[in-house]
Write a protein that holds these residues in place. Structure first.
Motif, PDB file in Angstrom:
ATOM      1  N   PRO A 227       0.867  -1.291  -0.117  1.00 37.31           N
ATOM      2  CA  PRO A 227       0.087   0.049   0.068  1.00 37.31           C
ATOM      3  C   PRO A 227       0.955   1.316   0.032  1.00 37.31           C
ATOM      4  N   SER A 228       0.429   2.276  -0.855  1.00 35.74           N
ATOM      5  CA  SER A 228       1.145   3.400  -0.918  1.00 35.74           C
ATOM      6  C   SER A 228       1.377   4.356   0.404  1.00 35.74           C
ATOM      7  N   TYR A 229       0.231   4.066   1.205  1.00 42.66           N
ATOM      8  CA  TYR A 229       0.296   5.102   2.266  1.00 42.66           C
ATOM      9  C   TYR A 229       1.555   4.804   3.361  1.00 42.66           C
ATOM     10  N   GLU A 230       1.958   3.802   3.374  1.00 40.03           N
ATOM     11  CA  GLU A 230       3.379   3.488   4.035  1.00 40.03           C
ATOM     12  C   GLU A 230       4.579   3.939   3.790  1.00 40.03           C
ATOM     13  N   TYR A 231       4.570   4.265   2.273  1.00 42.13           N
ATOM     14  CA  TYR A 231       5.862   5.009   1.870  1.00 42.13           C
ATOM     15  C   TYR A 231       5.603   5.981   1.062  1.00 42.13           C
ATOM     16  N   LEU A 232       4.393   6.552   0.710  1.00 38.13           N
ATOM     17  CA  LEU A 232       4.314   7.709   0.020  1.00 38.13           C
ATOM     18  C   LEU A 232       3.609   8.878   0.667  1.00 38.13           C
ATOM     19  N   PHE A 233       4.337  10.038   1.085  1.00 36.40           N
ATOM     20  CA  PHE A 233       3.709  11.013   1.881  1.00 36.40           C
ATOM     21  C   PHE A 233       3.502  12.242   0.952  1.00 36.40           C
ATOM     22  N   HIS A 234       2.608  13.288   1.461  1.00 34.49           N
ATOM     23  CA  HIS A 234       2.479  14.389   0.711  1.00 34.49           C
ATOM     24  C   HIS A 234       1.895  15.512   1.569  1.00 34.49           C
ATOM     25  N   SER A 235       2.286  16.717   0.920  1.00 31.78           N
ATOM     26  CA  SER A 235       1.746  17.969   1.458  1.00 31.78           C
ATOM     27  C   SER A 235       1.218  18.873   0.298  1.00 31.78           C
ATOM     28  N   GLY A 236       0.090  19.110   0.043  1.00 25.85           N
ATOM     29  CA  GLY A 236      -0.384  19.688  -1.201  1.00 25.85           C
ATOM     30  C   GLY A 236       0.015  18.861  -2.465  1.00 25.85           C
ATOM     31  N   ASP A 237       0.921  19.796  -3.236  1.00 29.16           N
ATOM     32  CA  ASP A 237       1.294  19.057  -4.429  1.00 29.16           C
ATOM     33  C   ASP A 237       2.716  18.446  -4.290  1.00 29.16           C
ATOM     34  N   GLU A 238       3.281  18.502  -3.050  1.00 25.49           N
ATOM     35  CA  GLU A 238       4.448  17.969  -2.933  1.00 25.49           C
ATOM     36  C   GLU A 238       4.667  16.612  -2.434  1.00 25.49           C
ATOM     37  N   TYR A 239       5.356  15.583  -2.962  1.00 23.19           N
ATOM     38  CA  TYR A 239       5.093  14.427  -2.716  1.00 23.19           C
ATOM     39  C   TYR A 239       6.669  13.572  -2.150  1.00 23.19           C
ATOM     40  N   LEU A 240       6.721  13.085  -1.242  1.00 21.22           N
ATOM     41  CA  LEU A 240       7.802  12.241  -0.959  1.00 21.22           C
ATOM     42  C   LEU A 240       7.774  10.761  -1.020  1.00 21.22           C
ATOM     43  N   LEU A 241       8.429   9.934  -1.674  1.00 15.69           N
ATOM     44  CA  LEU A 241       8.720   8.505  -1.569  1.00 15.69           C
ATOM     45  C   LEU A 241       9.802   8.064  -0.721  1.00 15.69           C
ATOM     46  N   LYS A 242       9.503   7.221   0.083  1.00 17.02           N
ATOM     47  CA  LYS A 242      10.480   6.736   1.071  1.00 17.02           C
ATOM     48  C   LYS A 242      10.562   5.218   0.931  1.00 17.02           C
ATOM     49  N   MET A 243      11.379   4.647   0.514  1.00 14.38           N
ATOM     50  CA  MET A 243      11.419   3.223   0.570  1.00 14.38           C
ATOM     51  C   MET A 243      12.708   2.536   0.503  1.00 14.38           C
ATOM     52  N   ARG A 244      12.935   1.253   0.775  1.00 14.57           N
ATOM     53  CA  ARG A 244      14.283   0.579   0.835  1.00 14.57           C
ATOM     54  C   ARG A 244      14.953   0.464  -0.703  1.00 14.57           C
ATOM     55  N   LEU A 245      16.375   0.625  -0.616  1.00 19.34           N
ATOM     56  CA  LEU A 245      17.010   0.866  -2.123  1.00 19.34           C
ATOM     57  C   LEU A 245      16.920  -0.737  -2.386  1.00 19.34           C
ATOM     58  N   ILE A 246      17.385  -1.693  -1.382  1.00 21.54           N
ATOM     59  CA  ILE A 246      17.311  -3.127  -1.595  1.00 21.54           C
ATOM     60  C   ILE A 246      16.600  -3.694  -0.502  1.00 21.54           C
ATOM     61  N   ASP A 247      15.989  -4.935  -0.692  1.00 20.97           N
ATOM     62  CA  ASP A 247      15.379  -5.541   0.366  1.00 20.97           C
ATOM     63  C   ASP A 247      16.256  -7.026   0.541  1.00 20.97           C
ATOM     64  N   HIS A 248      15.813  -7.406   1.497  1.00 19.21           N
ATOM     65  CA  HIS A 248      16.526  -8.804   2.082  1.00 19.21           C
ATOM     66  C   HIS A 248      16.043  -9.888   1.069  1.00 19.21           C
ATOM     67  N   ILE A 249      17.274 -10.348   0.233  1.00 17.04           N
ATOM     68  CA  ILE A 249      17.147 -11.572  -0.573  1.00 17.04           C
ATOM     69  C   ILE A 249      17.428 -12.689  -0.149  1.00 17.04           C
ATOM     70  N   PHE A 250      18.523 -13.025   0.659  1.00 10.87           N
ATOM     71  CA  PHE A 250      18.623 -14.368   1.576  1.00 10.87           C
ATOM     72  C   PHE A 250      19.903 -13.776   2.529  1.00 10.87           C
ATOM     73  N   ASP A 251      20.003 -14.554   3.573  1.00 13.06           N
ATOM     74  CA  ASP A 251      20.941 -14.360   4.556  1.00 13.06           C
ATOM     75  C   ASP A 251      22.334 -14.034   4.121  1.00 13.06           C
ATOM     76  N   ASP A 252      23.042 -13.313   4.589  1.00 13.39           N
ATOM     77  CA  ASP A 252      24.522 -12.911   4.230  1.00 13.39           C
ATOM     78  C   ASP A 252      24.748 -12.833   2.690  1.00 13.39           C
ATOM     79  N   MET A 253      23.654 -12.101   2.224  1.00 17.22           N
ATOM     80  CA  MET A 253      23.585 -11.849   0.756  1.00 17.22           C
ATOM     81  C   MET A 253      24.763 -11.209   0.153  1.00 17.22           C
ATOM     82  N   LEU A 254      25.055 -11.056  -1.185  1.00 15.50           N
ATOM     83  CA  LEU A 254      26.150 -10.473  -1.875  1.00 15.50           C
ATOM     84  C   LEU A 254      25.520 -10.034  -3.474  1.00 15.50           C
TER      85      LEU A 254
END
Length: 452
Positions: free
Chosen positions: A320-347
């Protein structure tokens, strides 16, 4: 000719004077405790350094040298003081200058904790093994903490993945306790000491590497963010020697100890509609477990992965976008992880992240937690688009779990543009019905029937 010699000599003197000034002989490593974790495919080094200022002037920073014996790729490094404050690190070739939070006064001591991760530093030895053989690796470093400053006392501890040690350098003092191998404590170590230490031991941990990851994030202002990842996997451990026997692999539990049957991927707790497929279609041998703070996926490839084997798959889900997308008027801010956990000790050798924003977004501003390579912005066209949707993309090489951090993307979007798609749909339906009404009322017959 003489002028050139004089210029070269003067440059040498300047560089030599700068180098001698950067190394402060009044700074002493009073105590160093180094821990090298080799329980996975990564070498995780943690160093606790107690610095002492034996001079009269305050010291604001110190140098950290790259260990010449630790072959591998420095994927991540961080330094903190006793208050857990992250210290600034400036890279100067193979040297790193760490700035202290407060100047170290004369006669005082301070503690700095340095952590770094080395990728591809564990060498499978032998490089090829049969299906029934266990995987052995070796790691080379120095016995002492490699530093331009004198060290009063230091100790190095190896955490191994197994107590089965083929061999190790027997430089006194050294002791072994189960899966721990300890060198030291050593007294009065000279600067830049290079006494080699080699550890050859059993390590059947998954040597799984993501050679390429393409991560696409499509943002919608109608309450949903779609995420899709195309992942190429490679087993970088000891390569399989000889043929593979499926019967022996299923019959004997000791067969293929270093192979990879499955791995766990962690998704956000709000993830839904997850799918997992490869080039042949959907892979049904996977399980999803919903927890309180995450969604755990047990992904099982179509075949076990041995050394040198590779596979690729696609993983997608919605949040859902409400957990990661914030706005004030016409200004929006997307805040998410650049990369997620793929597996333990990942490379991850390389990741390319693509963010597709709604049509009409302007003034794009990207902030990342660490340096990335920004690619030129492009446009993405899909249904009901007129000008195209802005696309922001960037890439980064050699990522580990420490790189799971948030990026921020701010942009402007007039909220009236949200009516564009409904109006286009309404207009298209209106024209369609109008054409139908006109069509049924027109008479296309060649001759007219006579009325009785």
């Amino acid at each position: 000719m003489k002028l050139q010699i004089i210029l070269i000599f003067s440059v040498y003197l300047v560089l030599n004077s700068v180098l001698t000034q950067t190394i402060d002989s009044n700074l002493v490593n009073n105590n160093v405790e180094r821990t090298i974790d080799l329980t996975s495919q990564l070498a995780k080094v943690s160093i606790k350094i107690t610095l002492k200022n034996s001079g009269t002037q305050p010291i604001k920073n110190f140098l950290l040298y790259e260990n010449p014996k630790e072959k591998g790729i420095l994927a991540y490094i961080i330094a903190k003081d006793t208050s857990k404050q992250t210290l600034q690190i400036d890279v100067q070739g193979k040297q790193r200058r760490i700035h202290l939070q407060n100047p170290l006064l004369s006669g005082k001591t301070t503690i700095v904790n340095v952590e770094y991760v080395l990728a591809k530093s564990l060498e499978p030895y032998p490089a090829k093994i049969t299906q029934r053989e266990r995987q052995l690796v070796r790691f080379i470093t120095t016995q002492h903490f490699y530093s331009p400053y004198a060290t009063t006392e230091d100790k190095t501890t190896f955490k191994l993945s197994s107590r089965n040690i083929e061999s190790y350098t027997k430089v006194k003092p050294v002791s072994q306790n189960d899966q721990l191998l300890t060198y030291g404590p050593n007294k009065n170590v000279e600067p830049l000491s290079e006494v080699d230490v080699l550890v050859h031991f059993e390590n059947n941990s998954p040597f799984l590497t993501v050679t390429n990851l393409v991560r696409t994030i499509e943002v919608s202002h109608w309450g949903n963010i779609a995420i899709e990842e195309h992942i190429d996997l490679l087993h970088t451990g000891a390569q399989l020697k000889g043929s593979f026997s499926r019967y022996e692999y299923q019959r004997d539990s000791n067969s293929g100890l270093a192979s990879i049957k499955s791995f766990k991927t962690i998704l956000p707790a709000s993830a839904s509609d997850a799918y997992y497929r490869d080039n042949n279609g959907n892979i049904s041998t996977s399980h999803m477990k919903i927890k309180r703070d995450a969604v755990e996926l047990d992904l099982r490839p179509r075949f076990p992965l041995f050394g040198g084997w590779k596979t690729q798959y696609t993983l997608g889900y919605n949040v859902p976008s409400y957990e990661y997308l914030f706005h004030s008027g016409d200004e929006y801010l997307l805040k998410m992880r650049l990369i997620d956990h793929i597996f333990d000790d990942m490379l991850v050798d390389r990741v390319t992240t693509t963010i597709i924003l709604p049509e009409g977004s302007t003034n794009l501003n990207l902030k990342t937690p660490y340096p990335v390579k920004r690619h030129p912005d492009t446009l993405h066209y899909t249904y009901l688009d007129m000008k195209g949707r802005p696309v922001v993309s960037f890439s980064k090489e050699f990522l580990v779990e420490n790189h799971i951090q948030d990026f921020e993307l701010s942009y402007n979007f007039p909220r009236l543009l949200m009516l564009q798609e409904p109006l286009l749909v309404f207009g298209a339906l209106y024209i369609l019905f109008l054409v139908i009404i006109v069509y049924v009322r027109l008479d296309f017959s060649i001759t007219k029937e006579k009325k009785e």
